[in-house]
Enzyme design. Structure first.
Site, PDB file in Angstrom:
ATOM      1  CG  ASP A 168      -2.307   0.610   0.854  1.00 17.48           C
ATOM      2  OD1 ASP A 168      -2.313   1.714   0.275  1.00 17.48           O
ATOM      3  OD2 ASP A 168      -3.353   0.011   1.161  1.00 17.48           O
ATOM      4  CG  ASP A 225      -8.113   0.127  -4.060  1.00 17.17           C
ATOM      5  OD1 ASP A 225      -7.109  -0.455  -4.503  1.00 17.17           O
ATOM      6  OD2 ASP A 225      -8.210   0.516  -2.881  1.00 17.17           O
ATOM      7  CD  GLU A 226      -9.642   4.270  -1.968  1.00 20.68           C
ATOM      8  OE1 GLU A 226     -10.504   4.879  -1.309  1.00 20.68           O
ATOM      9  OE2 GLU A 226      -8.686   3.695  -1.444  1.00 20.68           O
ATOM     10  CD1 TRP A 280     -10.654  -1.958   4.966  1.00 19.57           C
ATOM     11  CD2 TRP A 280      -8.719  -2.268   3.906  1.00 19.57           C
ATOM     12  NE1 TRP A 280     -10.927  -2.383   3.687  1.00 19.57           N
ATOM     13  CE2 TRP A 280      -9.757  -2.572   3.018  1.00 19.57           C
ATOM     14  CE3 TRP A 280      -7.395  -2.391   3.452  1.00 19.57           C
ATOM     15  CZ2 TRP A 280      -9.533  -3.002   1.705  1.00 19.57           C
ATOM     16  CZ3 TRP A 280      -7.175  -2.814   2.150  1.00 19.57           C
ATOM     17  CH2 TRP A 280      -8.230  -3.112   1.288  1.00 19.57           C
ATOM     18  CG  HIS A 308      -4.007   2.336  -2.593  1.00 22.40           C
ATOM     19  ND1 HIS A 308      -4.082   3.197  -1.516  1.00 22.40           N
ATOM     20  CD2 HIS A 308      -5.283   2.179  -3.032  1.00 22.40           C
ATOM     21  CE1 HIS A 308      -5.346   3.535  -1.299  1.00 22.40           C
ATOM     22  NE2 HIS A 308      -6.097   2.942  -2.205  1.00 22.40           N
ATOM     23  CG  ASP A 343     -11.846  -0.693   8.211  1.00 22.41           C
ATOM     24  OD1 ASP A 343     -12.624  -1.439   7.564  1.00 22.41           O
ATOM     25  OD2 ASP A 343     -11.471   0.420   7.790  1.00 22.41           O
TER      26      ASP A 343
HETATM   27  C1  ACM Z   1     -10.754  -0.128  -0.664  1.00 22.66           C
HETATM   28  O1  ACM Z   1     -11.306  -0.065   0.439  1.00 22.66           O
HETATM   29  N1  ACM Z   1     -10.079   0.911  -1.144  1.00 22.66           N
HETATM   30  C2  ACM Z   1     -10.809  -1.327  -1.480  1.00 22.66           C
END
Ligand code: ACM
Length: 345
Positions: A7, A141-142, A288, A78, A251
């Site tokens: 990450d 993602d993101e 997480w 990430h 989380d």
């Molecule tokens: C995520 O929670 N960004 C997969």
């Protein structure tokens, strides 16, 4: 067991060909504490990673219990920790430190550079050699597109490859990786952003995908979005793992997701056409670690909700009953206590 190994704030898996990933990318100077908007940092260096030998041990331990480990290596976002280790991986063109602040960062892999593709294939080759899992997760993602949009090289690459938007570039990149994995007999999974839809406030509506198609056989792990997104994925032939965040994120505290709410989760979303139900492979529940100071705090969030998620995954809704489940939980409380797992406040 879906194992998120890389990450922005740390790279946690030894890659022999690129030792700086762990000697540099596995360390940060400090850590944000509290919550996403907190300005408090603990000021303490933080480091750690798993050697390939340790990972083999964990794979053996899991296999003995009939558990397959799916490794996740995040790309193209990430990825700040990797970029801190090898700045040429990034699109900023200058060195960065491993971020000490949590949340989505700006730095992303420069996917228009063939050296970066080679790097990612080299990493995946070591990951494949370690993990017997048929499925390999590439995150996805993101991704913030600001750096790609500002970069002349990336823009030239998009033009040359007739890619209309940054999301199309991400999908074209993802497809290259998925073809690479398919060539090694593996199947790619990614978070649902790999479909190219707008999911985040930080994504411009005009930057979503217009034309690209994901490679067939891709598994889409759904964490954000509406029913139409799952329908879109399954109607195009992709299999889906439903990890819808507001029901399955471990989380999140018990106020957000009570045990009863966790137990009520159906991986097959209400309203999905029955002809697509078989395309929902199952669900995930995600722990997480950003705001987890110690194992006991983590266990408190995981137990007992993990038992609810297990039942959500394998019990038909018609056969579920929360009171019966709560009574059955007594068996697990005894078992977890006997294992020495601390999970109460
Ligand atoms: C995520 O929670 N960004 C997969």
């Amino acid at each position: 067991f879906h194992w998120h190994l890389t990450d922005d704030q740390g790279w946690r898996i030894e890659i022999k060909k690129y030792p700086l990933l762990t000697t540099v990318g596995g360390k940060r100077d400090s850590t944000q504490t509290g919550n996403w908007s907190s300005k408090v940092y603990d000021g303490k260096p933080h480091e750690g990673f798993y050697t390939q030998e340790q990972i083999k041990d964990i794979i053996r331990y899991a296999a003995a219990r009939h558990i397959t480990i799916i490794p996740e290596i995040e790309m193209p976002g990430h990825s700040s920790a990797a970029i801190a280790a090898y700045p040429w991986l990034g699109t900023r063109h200058e060195p960065i430190r491993v971020p000490v602040k949590f949340g989505v960062q700006y730095d992303v892999f420069n996917v228009s550079d063939p050296r970066v593709t080679t790097f990612l294939q080299d990493v995946l080759q070591e990951v494949i050699a370690l993990f017997p899992s048929k499925v390999i997760h590439i995150g996805g993602d993101e991704v913030k597109y600001d750096q790609w949009k500002a970069d002349a090289g990336v823009n030239a690459y998009m033009k040359a490859h007739h890619l209309a938007s940054p999301a199309d570039l991400q999908i074209a990149f993802t497809n290259n990786i998925s073809n690479y994995l398919a060539g090694k007999g593996r199947r790619m999974a990614g978070w649902n952003e790999i479909m190219g839809s707008k999911l985040h406030d930080f994504t411009d509506a005009k930057d979503v995908s217009a034309t690209e198609k994901l490679a067939p056989g891709t598994i889409v792990q759904f964490w954000k979005g509406e029913l139409n997104l799952i329908t879109d994925a399954v109607s195009k032939g992709y299999d889906v793992v439903n990890s819808y965040h507001s029901f399955t994120y471990l989380d999140y505290n018990y106020k957000s997701i009570s045990l009863e709410k966790a137990y009520s989760f159906d991986p097959i979303p209400a309203g999905l056409d029955p002809k697509y139900h078989h395309k929902i492979l199952g669900s995930g529940c995600q722990m997480w670690g950003e705001w987890i100071p110690d194992v006991k705090t983590m266990n408190h969030l995981v137990f007992p909700r993990i038992a609810a998620y297990a039942e959500d995954g394998w019990t038909l809704p018609a056969n579920k009953n929360f009171e019966r489940f709560e009574q059955a939980l007594q068996f697990f409380y005894t078992r977890w206590d006997a294992e020495g797992i601390q999970y109460n406040d």
